[in-house]
Design a protein around this motif. Structure first.
Motif, PDB file in Angstrom:
ATOM      1  N   MET A 171      51.197  11.690  76.970  1.00 44.14           N
ATOM      2  CA  MET A 171      51.697  13.017  76.766  1.00 44.14           C
ATOM      3  C   MET A 171      50.525  13.967  76.966  1.00 44.14           C
ATOM      4  O   MET A 171      49.488  13.826  76.321  1.00 44.14           O
ATOM      5  N   ILE A 172      50.691  14.912  77.889  1.00 44.50           N
ATOM      6  CA  ILE A 172      49.632  15.869  78.191  1.00 44.50           C
ATOM      7  C   ILE A 172      50.109  17.251  77.772  1.00 44.50           C
ATOM      8  O   ILE A 172      51.051  17.798  78.349  1.00 44.50           O
ATOM      9  N   ASP A 173      49.486  17.787  76.744  1.00 42.88           N
ATOM     10  CA  ASP A 173      49.863  19.094  76.208  1.00 42.88           C
ATOM     11  C   ASP A 173      48.668  19.641  75.445  1.00 42.88           C
ATOM     12  O   ASP A 173      47.990  18.898  74.760  1.00 42.88           O
ATOM     13  N   ASN A 174      48.423  20.933  75.578  1.00 45.19           N
ATOM     14  CA  ASN A 174      47.282  21.525  74.890  1.00 45.19           C
ATOM     15  C   ASN A 174      47.519  21.721  73.396  1.00 45.19           C
ATOM     16  O   ASN A 174      46.593  21.980  72.651  1.00 45.19           O
ATOM     17  N   SER A 175      48.744  21.577  72.939  1.00 43.88           N
ATOM     18  CA  SER A 175      49.064  21.768  71.522  1.00 43.88           C
ATOM     19  C   SER A 175      48.963  20.450  70.767  1.00 43.88           C
ATOM     20  O   SER A 175      49.825  19.576  70.880  1.00 43.88           O
ATOM     21  N   ARG A 176      47.911  20.324  69.985  1.00 43.35           N
ATOM     22  CA  ARG A 176      47.733  19.102  69.194  1.00 43.35           C
ATOM     23  C   ARG A 176      48.861  18.922  68.178  1.00 43.35           C
ATOM     24  O   ARG A 176      49.294  17.798  67.922  1.00 43.35           O
ATOM     25  N   TYR A 216      58.480   2.953  71.265  1.00 45.28           N
ATOM     26  CA  TYR A 216      57.508   3.603  72.135  1.00 45.28           C
ATOM     27  C   TYR A 216      56.101   3.549  71.551  1.00 45.28           C
ATOM     28  O   TYR A 216      55.923   3.613  70.343  1.00 45.28           O
ATOM     29  N   SER A 217      55.126   3.478  72.441  1.00 47.99           N
ATOM     30  CA  SER A 217      53.721   3.685  72.102  1.00 47.99           C
ATOM     31  C   SER A 217      53.317   4.945  72.848  1.00 47.99           C
ATOM     32  O   SER A 217      53.534   5.040  74.060  1.00 47.99           O
ATOM     33  N   VAL A 218      52.742   5.891  72.155  1.00 50.88           N
ATOM     34  CA  VAL A 218      52.445   7.195  72.756  1.00 50.88           C
ATOM     35  C   VAL A 218      50.955   7.481  72.671  1.00 50.88           C
ATOM     36  O   VAL A 218      50.342   7.313  71.628  1.00 50.88           O
ATOM     37  N   TRP A 219      50.380   7.919  73.782  1.00 50.93           N
ATOM     38  CA  TRP A 219      48.997   8.365  73.828  1.00 50.93           C
ATOM     39  C   TRP A 219      49.005   9.856  74.082  1.00 50.93           C
ATOM     40  O   TRP A 219      49.743  10.343  74.929  1.00 50.93           O
ATOM     41  N   GLU A 220      48.163  10.566  73.363  1.00 49.11           N
ATOM     42  CA  GLU A 220      48.073  12.011  73.494  1.00 49.11           C
ATOM     43  C   GLU A 220      46.836  12.400  74.288  1.00 49.11           C
ATOM     44  O   GLU A 220      45.776  11.807  74.101  1.00 49.11           O
ATOM     45  N   GLU A 221      46.983  13.398  75.141  1.00 45.03           N
ATOM     46  CA  GLU A 221      45.834  14.003  75.810  1.00 45.03           C
ATOM     47  C   GLU A 221      46.003  15.514  75.703  1.00 45.03           C
ATOM     48  O   GLU A 221      46.943  16.073  76.237  1.00 45.03           O
TER      49      GLU A 221
END
Length: 84
Positions: free
Chosen positions: A1-6, A22-27
């Motif tokens: 997931m690519i989003d500037n909002s943490r 699901y396994s989700v990675w944040e960027e």
């Protein structure tokens, strides 16, 4: 997931992972999206195209999005407005 909002990515990650499916990675830094995708090898990329720094357009147009990393990866583009 690519989003500037943490806050958004954290809430979405928790909701998706809570299902156990699901396994989700944040960027949260668009400039690092390529490196994260290489490391994680995701099945799906969720990309916020409404990031204020307009990096999302660059990420979406980047050669890597059409490269072997993304060859078997779906990409969903999100343009919803939320506060960072």
């Amino acid at each position: 997931m690519i989003d500037n909002s943490r806050d958004f990515t954290r809430a979405a990650k928790l909701a998706l992972e809570r299902t156990g499916r699901y396994s989700v990675w944040e960027e949260n830094e668009p400039a690092r999206a390529h490196q994260t995708a290489q490391r994680v090898q995701p099945d799906l990329i969720l990309l916020d195209i409404a990031m204020p720094e307009t990096m999302a357009a660059k990420v979406a147009r980047a050669d890597w999005i059409r490269s072997d990393i993304a060859q078997n990866t779906g990409c969903l583009f999100d343009s919803s407005r939320h506060k960072s």
